[in-house]
Motif scaffolding. Sequence first.
Motif, PDB file in Angstrom:
ATOM      1  N   THR A  82       0.837  -1.208   0.000  1.00  0.00           N
ATOM      2  CA  THR A  82       0.000   0.000   0.000  1.00  0.00           C
ATOM      3  C   THR A  82       0.866   1.251   0.000  1.00  0.00           C
ATOM      4  OG1 THR A  82      -1.749  -1.171   1.202  1.00  0.00           O
ATOM      5  CG2 THR A  82      -1.803   1.242   1.263  1.00  0.00           C
ATOM      6  N   GLU A  83       1.912   1.246   0.815  1.00  0.00           N
ATOM      7  CA  GLU A  83       2.808   2.398   0.870  1.00  0.00           C
ATOM      8  C   GLU A  83       3.492   2.624  -0.475  1.00  0.00           C
ATOM      9  OE1 GLU A  83       6.644   4.147   3.357  1.00  0.00           O
ATOM     10  OE2 GLU A  83       5.611   2.352   4.091  1.00  0.00           O
ATOM     11  N   GLU A  85       2.384   1.744  -3.400  1.00  0.00           N
ATOM     12  CA  GLU A  85       1.367   2.214  -4.343  1.00  0.00           C
ATOM     13  C   GLU A  85       1.081   3.700  -4.125  1.00  0.00           C
ATOM     14  OE1 GLU A  85      -0.103   0.654  -6.847  1.00  0.00           O
ATOM     15  OE2 GLU A  85       0.343  -1.452  -6.467  1.00  0.00           O
ATOM     16  N   TYR A  86       0.990   4.126  -2.850  1.00  0.00           N
ATOM     17  CA  TYR A  86       0.747   5.537  -2.555  1.00  0.00           C
ATOM     18  C   TYR A  86       1.898   6.416  -3.030  1.00  0.00           C
ATOM     19  CZ  TYR A  86      -3.659   6.112  -0.122  1.00  0.00           C
ATOM     20  OH  TYR A  86      -4.983   6.210   0.175  1.00  0.00           O
ATOM     21  N   ILE A 113       4.819   7.992   4.223  1.00  0.00           N
ATOM     22  CA  ILE A 113       3.591   7.724   3.472  1.00  0.00           C
ATOM     23  C   ILE A 113       2.481   8.712   3.830  1.00  0.00           C
ATOM     24  CG2 ILE A 113       2.760   6.015   5.133  1.00  0.00           C
ATOM     25  CD1 ILE A 113       1.495   4.521   2.779  1.00  0.00           C
ATOM     26  N   ASP A 116       2.409  11.521   1.384  1.00  0.00           N
ATOM     27  CA  ASP A 116       1.821  11.089   0.125  1.00  0.00           C
ATOM     28  C   ASP A 116       0.307  10.947   0.250  1.00  0.00           C
ATOM     29  OD1 ASP A 116       4.310  11.011  -1.072  1.00  0.00           O
ATOM     30  OD2 ASP A 116       4.580   8.867  -0.717  1.00  0.00           O
ATOM     31  N   PHE A 117      -0.136  10.354   1.344  1.00  0.00           N
ATOM     32  CA  PHE A 117      -1.568  10.174   1.567  1.00  0.00           C
ATOM     33  C   PHE A 117      -2.292  11.513   1.559  1.00  0.00           C
ATOM     34  CE2 PHE A 117      -5.100  10.375   4.555  1.00  0.00           C
ATOM     35  CZ  PHE A 117      -5.972   9.478   3.973  1.00  0.00           C
ATOM     36  N   VAL A 120      -2.422  13.139  -1.990  1.00  0.00           N
ATOM     37  CA  VAL A 120      -3.430  12.514  -2.850  1.00  0.00           C
ATOM     38  C   VAL A 120      -4.830  12.842  -2.337  1.00  0.00           C
ATOM     39  CG1 VAL A 120      -4.363  10.306  -3.651  1.00  0.00           C
ATOM     40  CG2 VAL A 120      -1.893  10.680  -3.634  1.00  0.00           C
ATOM     41  N   HIS A 121      -5.029  12.748  -1.028  1.00  0.00           N
ATOM     42  CA  HIS A 121      -6.342  13.021  -0.432  1.00  0.00           C
ATOM     43  C   HIS A 121      -6.819  14.430  -0.783  1.00  0.00           C
ATOM     44  CE1 HIS A 121      -9.221  14.081   2.769  1.00  0.00           C
ATOM     45  NE2 HIS A 121      -9.586  12.813   2.606  1.00  0.00           N
TER      46      HIS A 121
END
Length: 175
Positions: A82-83, A85-86, A113, A116-117, A120-121
């Motif tokens: 997941t990390e 991919e983020y 991360i 990055d989250f 994107v959020h």
Amino acid sequence: MHAPDASHFLLFKRILRYVKATLHLDLLLLPSPNMSIQAFSDADWASSSSDRRSTGGYAVYLGPNLISWQSKKQRTVARSSTESEYKALANCSADISWLTSLNPVCHDRTKHIEIDFHFVHEKVARKELQIQFISTKDQIADLLTKPLSSSRFAFFWDKLRPCSRSPSACEGSIR
């Protein structure tokens, strides 16, 4: 580069064979009224056997035309798929932001991360980015991140819209 061995030489030869076999290809750009941006991103978690860093990649289209792409080993080790991919998605989002604003500001995030989250959020919240699941069978970015069978490579390669340099092969296109 400081201590190359036989495996490095084999990889180098493989790259040279690939470059030689694709010298005749150009990128096909077609006129289109469709100005929407569509992007595909993916990561291959911990794919490097030497340092366990992931490879992230993306492909960005303006209408039917590929306009930006990247395949790059991530700068930090991701602790989960997941990390990784983020991280790939954040790099893709930064590129889309740059393309839409044509403001060359670097948005490379490597600290954690969470950065990055949140990046994107924020894009999703502003409706500047829409995230959708793409099945592996349709994931164009796999071409940039994973070893593929010859048939899968050819399938995704065709999606990049390469064009032979022969004069009749790309009539009506912009090179």
